[in-house]
Design a protein around this motif. Structure first.
Motif, mmCIF file in Angstrom:
data_model
loop_
_atom_site.group_PDB
_atom_site.id
_atom_site.type_symbol
_atom_site.label_atom_id
_atom_site.label_comp_id
_atom_site.label_asym_id
_atom_site.label_seq_id
_atom_site.Cartn_x
_atom_site.Cartn_y
_atom_site.Cartn_z
ATOM 1 N N GLN A 27 2.537 -5.355 -2.837
ATOM 2 C CA GLN A 27 1.296 -5.599 -2.117
ATOM 3 C C GLN A 27 0.103 -5.096 -2.916
ATOM 4 N N LYS A 28 -1.003 -5.780 -2.745
ATOM 5 C CA LYS A 28 -2.187 -5.438 -3.523
ATOM 6 C C LYS A 28 -2.651 -4.010 -3.239
ATOM 7 N N GLU A 29 -2.439 -3.533 -2.002
ATOM 8 C CA GLU A 29 -2.907 -2.197 -1.650
ATOM 9 C C GLU A 29 -2.119 -1.104 -2.357
ATOM 10 N N VAL A 30 -0.831 -1.322 -2.627
ATOM 11 C CA VAL A 30 0.000 -0.288 -3.244
ATOM 12 C C VAL A 30 0.197 -0.521 -4.735
ATOM 13 N N ALA A 31 -0.405 -1.565 -5.274
ATOM 14 C CA ALA A 31 -0.243 -1.855 -6.702
ATOM 15 C C ALA A 31 -0.714 -0.708 -7.591
ATOM 16 N N PRO A 32 -1.829 -0.001 -7.280
ATOM 17 C CA PRO A 32 -2.223 1.126 -8.155
ATOM 18 C C PRO A 32 -1.159 2.210 -8.258
ATOM 19 N N ALA A 33 -0.405 2.452 -7.179
ATOM 20 C CA ALA A 33 0.652 3.465 -7.260
ATOM 21 C C ALA A 33 1.734 3.049 -8.245
ATOM 22 N N PHE A 34 2.107 1.757 -8.225
ATOM 23 C CA PHE A 34 3.078 1.271 -9.203
ATOM 24 C C PHE A 34 2.512 1.386 -10.616
ATOM 25 N N GLU A 35 1.234 1.110 -10.774
ATOM 26 C CA GLU A 35 0.628 1.196 -12.099
ATOM 27 C C GLU A 35 0.600 2.640 -12.595
ATOM 28 N N ASP A 36 0.409 3.614 -11.687
ATOM 29 C CA ASP A 36 0.455 5.021 -12.104
ATOM 30 C C ASP A 36 1.838 5.383 -12.637
ATOM 31 N N VAL A 37 2.877 4.891 -11.965
ATOM 32 C CA VAL A 37 4.240 5.169 -12.441
ATOM 33 C C VAL A 37 4.453 4.553 -13.820
ATOM 34 N N VAL A 38 4.007 3.323 -13.970
ATOM 35 C CA VAL A 38 4.163 2.653 -15.266
ATOM 36 C C VAL A 38 3.373 3.384 -16.340
ATOM 37 N N ARG A 39 2.171 3.826 -15.966
ATOM 38 C CA ARG A 39 1.348 4.552 -16.937
ATOM 39 C C ARG A 39 2.023 5.856 -17.350
ATOM 40 N N THR A 40 2.611 6.564 -16.385
ATOM 41 C CA THR A 40 3.326 7.807 -16.702
ATOM 42 C C THR A 40 4.541 7.533 -17.587
ATOM 43 N N ASP A 41 5.269 6.471 -17.272
ATOM 44 C CA ASP A 41 6.414 6.108 -18.114
ATOM 45 C C ASP A 41 5.976 5.794 -19.534
ATOM 46 N N LEU A 42 4.849 5.118 -19.661
ATOM 47 C CA LEU A 42 4.354 4.797 -21.004
ATOM 48 C C LEU A 42 3.982 6.069 -21.765
ATOM 49 N N ARG A 43 3.361 7.016 -21.048
ATOM 50 C CA ARG A 43 3.042 8.284 -21.722
ATOM 51 C C ARG A 43 4.319 8.993 -22.157
ATOM 52 N N ARG A 44 5.327 8.993 -21.253
ATOM 53 C CA ARG A 44 6.603 9.635 -21.607
ATOM 54 C C ARG A 44 7.226 8.967 -22.824
ATOM 55 N N PRO B 116 -6.966 -13.897 -15.315
ATOM 56 C CA PRO B 116 -5.694 -13.172 -15.482
ATOM 57 C C PRO B 116 -4.980 -12.988 -14.148
ATOM 58 N N ILE B 117 -3.647 -12.984 -14.226
ATOM 59 C CA ILE B 117 -2.819 -12.778 -13.037
ATOM 60 C C ILE B 117 -2.411 -11.310 -13.012
ATOM 61 N N LEU B 118 -3.025 -10.535 -12.144
ATOM 62 C CA LEU B 118 -2.768 -9.109 -12.029
ATOM 63 C C LEU B 118 -2.217 -8.793 -10.643
ATOM 64 N N TRP B 119 -1.566 -7.647 -10.542
ATOM 65 C CA TRP B 119 -1.039 -7.228 -9.245
ATOM 66 C C TRP B 119 -2.164 -6.998 -8.240
ATOM 67 N N THR B 120 -3.329 -6.622 -8.703
ATOM 68 C CA THR B 120 -4.442 -6.318 -7.802
ATOM 69 C C THR B 120 -5.274 -7.549 -7.461
ATOM 70 N N ASN B 121 -4.890 -8.738 -7.950
ATOM 71 C CA ASN B 121 -5.607 -9.974 -7.643
ATOM 72 C C ASN B 121 -4.993 -10.659 -6.432
ATOM 73 N N GLU B 122 -5.768 -11.576 -5.836
ATOM 74 C CA GLU B 122 -5.233 -12.458 -4.806
ATOM 75 C C GLU B 122 -4.457 -13.572 -5.505
ATOM 76 N N HIS B 123 -3.149 -13.677 -5.224
ATOM 77 C CA HIS B 123 -2.313 -14.646 -5.918
ATOM 78 C C HIS B 123 -2.278 -16.000 -5.216
ATOM 79 N N ALA B 124 -2.165 -16.018 -3.908
ATOM 80 C CA ALA B 124 -1.997 -17.266 -3.164
ATOM 81 C C ALA B 124 -2.807 -17.183 -1.878
ATOM 82 N N VAL B 125 -2.939 -18.340 -1.230
ATOM 83 C CA VAL B 125 -3.683 -18.390 0.028
ATOM 84 C C VAL B 125 -2.998 -17.516 1.078
#
Length: 676
Positions: free
Chosen positions: A503-520, A374-383
Motif C-alpha cells: 500500500q502507498k501509505e506503508v511503502a516508506p517503511a518498506f523503503e527504510d528496510v531496503v535502505r538499511t539492507d543496502l547499507r548493510r 516512473p512507476i514507484l511504490w508511492t505513486n498511484e498505479h491504477a484507478v
C-alpha cells in the motif's frame, strides 16, 4: 371526389383505425423495451405513442366536417323550401351555420394548439431520452446490449410492415382533396414503420455481424430524431401564420411532417425526380420502355434483391485467426476451421465465429499501471487497486496467529481457446449482457480464486523478491488446473507476476528496510574489500593467502587433534607454510625475513661476546697482573674520555674555582694475585 358526409365518415373511421394501430404498436414496443431492457425500443415506443394525439385530432376534425356537411344539406333543403321566405323563419337560418363555425374554429385554433402540444411532447421526450442514453455513444465497455434478438427482430419487422402498409394506404386516400389532412396520419404511421425497421435492422446486424454499434447508438439517434421532428412541427406552425389563405381552403396542420410525408408517398418524390431528369437530358426519359419497365417492376426487383441477400447468408467466411461453431435450429453441429463455410441460410443455420487462435489476455489482481512517468511504490498505479492477503515477513509470530499483510499484485494471464465447444458453453446465449464480456469475467474469477489461495501461503519477502520466478510457473499450473476443472476449454500460455507493491501509505517503511539492507551490504562489501587489501598486502596474492589460511587450518587441526599429530609432521607443515609465505611475497614475507635477519644478528652478537669472553679468560690466566692493569687502564680511559685530567704529585692540594678538590687517584696498588 365529392366531399359529402359519407366520405368524411370514412375518413373518421380510418383515423380511429390509425389511432388503434398507433397505440397497439407503441405499447408493444414499450412493453418489449421494459421487459427486454432495450433502450432503443423504449424510445421508439414513446415516439410512436406521441403520434396518437395526431389521429385523435384528425378524427375529431373529420367528424366535424361530416357534421358540417350534414348541416349544409339541411341548410340547402331549408332554403329550397318556402319556409325560408316566411318571416317567422327569418332568424332560424343562423342556427344552421353552427357546425360550420365550429369547423372553422377547429382549423383556426384547435389544430394549431394540438400541433404545439404534440411538438412539445416530441421535443420533451426526445431531450429526456437523449440525456439518459447519450453515454452509449462513447462508453462501449459498460453498454450491455439486449439479448432477446429474435423477439426484437420479429416485433420490429411487424411494426415496420404494418406501419408502412397502413401509411401507403392513408397516403393514397390523402390524394383526394377532401382527405388532404390524412397526410399527417400517413406521416405518423410511416414514422412508426421507420422506428420498427431501425430496431429490426440493428438487432439483425448484431446477430449476423456480431456488431453492437447500431444497438448502442440507435437509442440516442432516435431521441435526436424526435427532437428534430418536434422542431419541424414548430417551424410548420410558424410558417402557417404567414402563409396566404384562400377562402374555402384549409391549411395543413403543423403536426403534418413534410419529411415523413415524402417517405409515405414516394411517388410524389419520384415524379419530381423524373421531371428533373427529363429537363437535364432534354427528352422524356420517363416515357422510355426501360424506365416504364423499371417503374412497373421496382417492387419485384426489391423483393428479388432481398431474396438474393438472404440466400447469400448460406456463405460464411471464417478468418485465419478464427474458428467457428456451426449450429442448426439452435443445436451445435460441428466445429469449422478457417475458410468458406456453406450451409443453410439464416436463420436455419448459423456460424458463430470466435477468435480462438488469437492470444487473449485477462488481468488478475491489480490492473496494469496507468499514466506516464516512473512507476514507484508511492505513486498511484491504477484507478482502483485490488489487494491480496499474504503472510508477513519472517512467517509471523511463533506458536500463535500472526498478522497478515496486503500486497497489490499485477498478474496478466495469456490464453488461447483449445476446445471451442466448451468455451462456447462457458457462457451460453440468453445471458444478459455481452456474452464475450461475461465469459472473460468468469475466467478472471476462476483465475483469481486460484491465485488468491496460492499467494496467501507466501510471505511478503518471498513475493517481493526471492520467489518471483517460481511464482510465475506455479500460478500458471494452478490457473490451468482451475480452468480444466471448470471445463473452460482454454489453454494458458503465460502467467507471470508483472509487478507487486505494498500500500502507498506503508511503502516508506518498506523503503527504510531496503535502505538499511543496502547499507548493510555496502558495509559488508567494504569489509570484504578491506580484507582483500589486507590479504594482498600481507601475502601479495589473495588466492595464495587463502591457500596459506587453509594450510594454517590444517596445522591447527594437527595440534588440536587427539591424539596429536607427530612432531615431525607438524614441523613439516610449519615449514610448508613458511615456504609458501616466503614465495608469496608481501608484508608477511618481509616480516619473516626481517625476523630471520634479527635472529641471526642477535645470534652472531651473542656468539661474538661469548668468544670474546673466552679470550679474556685465557689472557687473564696467562698474565693476571697485566690483564687487570690493562682492564683498569681501559676503564680509566673510558671514564676520562672527554674530561680534563690534572697530574699532581702526592700531598699537593688543588683549588679550582674557589673550591678545594681532593685528587681522585692518589696511587695505584694492583690487587694481590689469587689462585682464581
Amino acid at each position: 371526389m365529392t366531399a359529402d358526409h359519407l366520405s368524411y365518415r370514412r375518413a373518421t373511421g380510418v383515423c380511429l383505425t390509425g389511432l388503434a394501430l398507433q397505440i397497439a404498436l407503441g405499447l408493444a414496443l414499450l412493453i418489449y423495451g421494459v421487459l427486454g431492457d432495450d433502450s432503443a425500443a423504449l424510445t421508439g415506443g414513446m415516439g410512436i405513442l406521441l403520434g396518437s394525439p395526431i389521429w385523435v385530432a384528425l378524427a375529431l376534425v373529420f367528424h366535424q366536417h361530416r357534421l358540417e356537411r350534414l348541416e349544409a344539406l339541411e341548410r340547402e333543403a331549408y332554403q329550397a323550401s318556402g319556409a325560408a321566405q316566411a318571416s317567422v323563419f327569418e332568424e332560424s337560418g343562423g342556427d344552421l351555420e353552427q357546425q360550420q363555425q365550429r369547423l372553422a374554429w377547429m382549423h383556426r385554433w384547435f389544430l394549431p394548439t394540438v400541433s404545439l402540444v404534440v411538438a412539445a411532447g416530441f421535443v420533451g421526450v426526445g431531450v429526456v431520452r437523449y440525456l439518459l442514453t447519450r453515454w452509449q455513444f462513447n462508453d462501449e465497455a459498460n453498454f450491455a446490449p439486449p439479448s432477446e434478438h429474435g423477439w426484437a427482430i420479429s416485433l420490429g419487422v411487424g411494426v415496420a410492415v404494418i406501419g408502412f402498409v397502413f401509411a401507403r394506404f392513408v397516403a393514397g386516400m390523402a390524394k383526394q382533396r377532401a382527405w388532404l389532412l390524412l397526410h399527417a396520419g400517413s406521416a405518423a404511421a410511416v414514422g412508426s414503420a421507420l422506428i420498427g425497421a431501425g430496431i429490426a435492422a440493428s438487432h439483425f446486424i448484431m446477430v449476423a455481424a456480431r456488431s453492437e454499434f447500431m444497438l448502442r447508438v440507435l437509442a440516442p439517434v432516435l431521441a435526436g430524431l424526435l427532437v428534430a421532428l418536434g422542431a419541424e412541427m414548430v417551424l410548420n406552425f410558424v410558417l402557417n401564420l404567414y402563409r396566404p389563405r384562400k377562402a374555402g381552403e384549409y391549411q395543413r396542420p403543423g403536426f403534418d411532417s413534410r419529411v415523413l410525408a415524402f417517405v409515405a408517398a414516394p411517388d410524389k418524390l419520384a415524379e419530381s425526380i423524373s421531371e428533373a431528369i427529363n429537363y437535364q437530358f432534354g427528352f422524356n426519359v420517363s416515357s422510355t420502355w426501360f424506365y416504364q419497365l423499371l417503374a412497373r417492376s421496382v417492387v419485384s426487383l426489391v423483393v428479388l434483391a432481398v431474396g438474393v441477400l438472404w440466400l447469400m447468408s448460406i456463405f460464411t467466411v471464417v478468418a485465419p485467426h478464427e474458428r467457428g461453431l456451426l449450429s442448426r435450429n439452435g443445436n451445435l453441429v460441428r466445429e469449422v476451421g478457417p475458410g468458406l463455410v456453406i450451409d443453410l441460410p439464416w436463420p436455419l443455420s448459423r456460424v458463430e465465429r470466435f477468435p480462438a487462435d488469437a492470444v487473449n489476455v485477462i488481468h488478475v489482481g491489480t490492473p496494469a499501471p496507468i499514466g506516464e512517468g516512473p512507476i514507484l511504490w508511492t505513486n498511484e498505479h491504477a484507478v482502483e487497486e485490488s489487494y491480496m492477503l499474504v503472510q508477513p515477513s519472517g512467517g509471523g509470530a511463533e506458536g500463535g496467529s500472526s498478522d497478515l499483510n496486503l500486497l497489490a499484485i499485477e498478474i496478466p494471464i495469456h490464453y488461447v481457446v483449445s476446445d471451442l465447444k466448451k468455451y462456447k458453453l462457458l457462457a451460453v446465449d440468453g445471458t444478459r449482457g455481452r456474452i464475450d464480456q461475461y465469459r472473460s469475467e468468469l475466467l478472471t474469477a476462476m483465475a483469481s480464486s486460484a491465485v488468491i489461495e496460492y499467494v496467501a501461503t507466501l510471505s511478503v519477502d518471498e513475493i517481493l523478491g526471492t520467489r518471483r520466478r517460481e511464482m510465475s510457473d506455479r500460478i500458471r499450473s494452478l490457473v490451468q488446473a482451475e480452468f480444466d476443472r471448470a471445463e473452460a476449454g482454454v489453454r494458458v500460455l503465460f502467467a507471470g507476476v508483472a509487478g507487486t507493491h505494498p500500500q502507498k501509505e506503508v511503502a516508506p517503511a518498506f523503503e527504510d528496510v531496503v535502505r538499511t539492507d543496502l547499507r548493510r551490504l555496502a558495509e559488508v562489501e567494504k569489509a570484504e574489500a578491506d580484507a582483500l587489501r589486507s590479504l594482498a598486502a600481507v601475502v601479495g596474492d589473495v588466492d595464495r593467502a587463502r591457500s596459506i589460511v587453509a594450510e594454517l587450518d590444517v596445522l591447527e587441526r594437527m595440534k588440536s587433534a587427539v591424539p596429536r599429530a607427530p612432531e615431525a609432521e607438524q614441523i613439516r607443515q610449519e615449514q610448508k607454510i613458511n615456504d609458501m609465505i616466503a614465495t608469496a611475497g608481501g608484508d608477511a614475507a618481509v616480516l619473516i625475513a626481517e625476523a630471520k635477519a634479527d635472529r641471526w644478528r642477535k645470534h652472531m652478537t651473542a656468539r661474538a661476546r661469548a668468544a670474546s669472553s673466552e679470550g679474556l679468560i685465557a689472557s687473564y690466566r696467562a698474565a693476571p697482573l697485566a690483564f687487570r692493569t690493562k682492564r683498569w687502564l681501559d676503564a680509566l680511559r673510558e671514564a676520562a674520555d672527554g674530561a680534563r685530567v690534572y697530574m699532581v704529585p702526592p700531598g699537593v692540594r688543588v683549588r679550582f674555582n674557589g673550591e678545594e678538590l681532593v685528587p681522585s687517584v692518589a696511587g695505584f696498588e694492583p690487587a694481590p694475585e689469587t689462585n682464581n
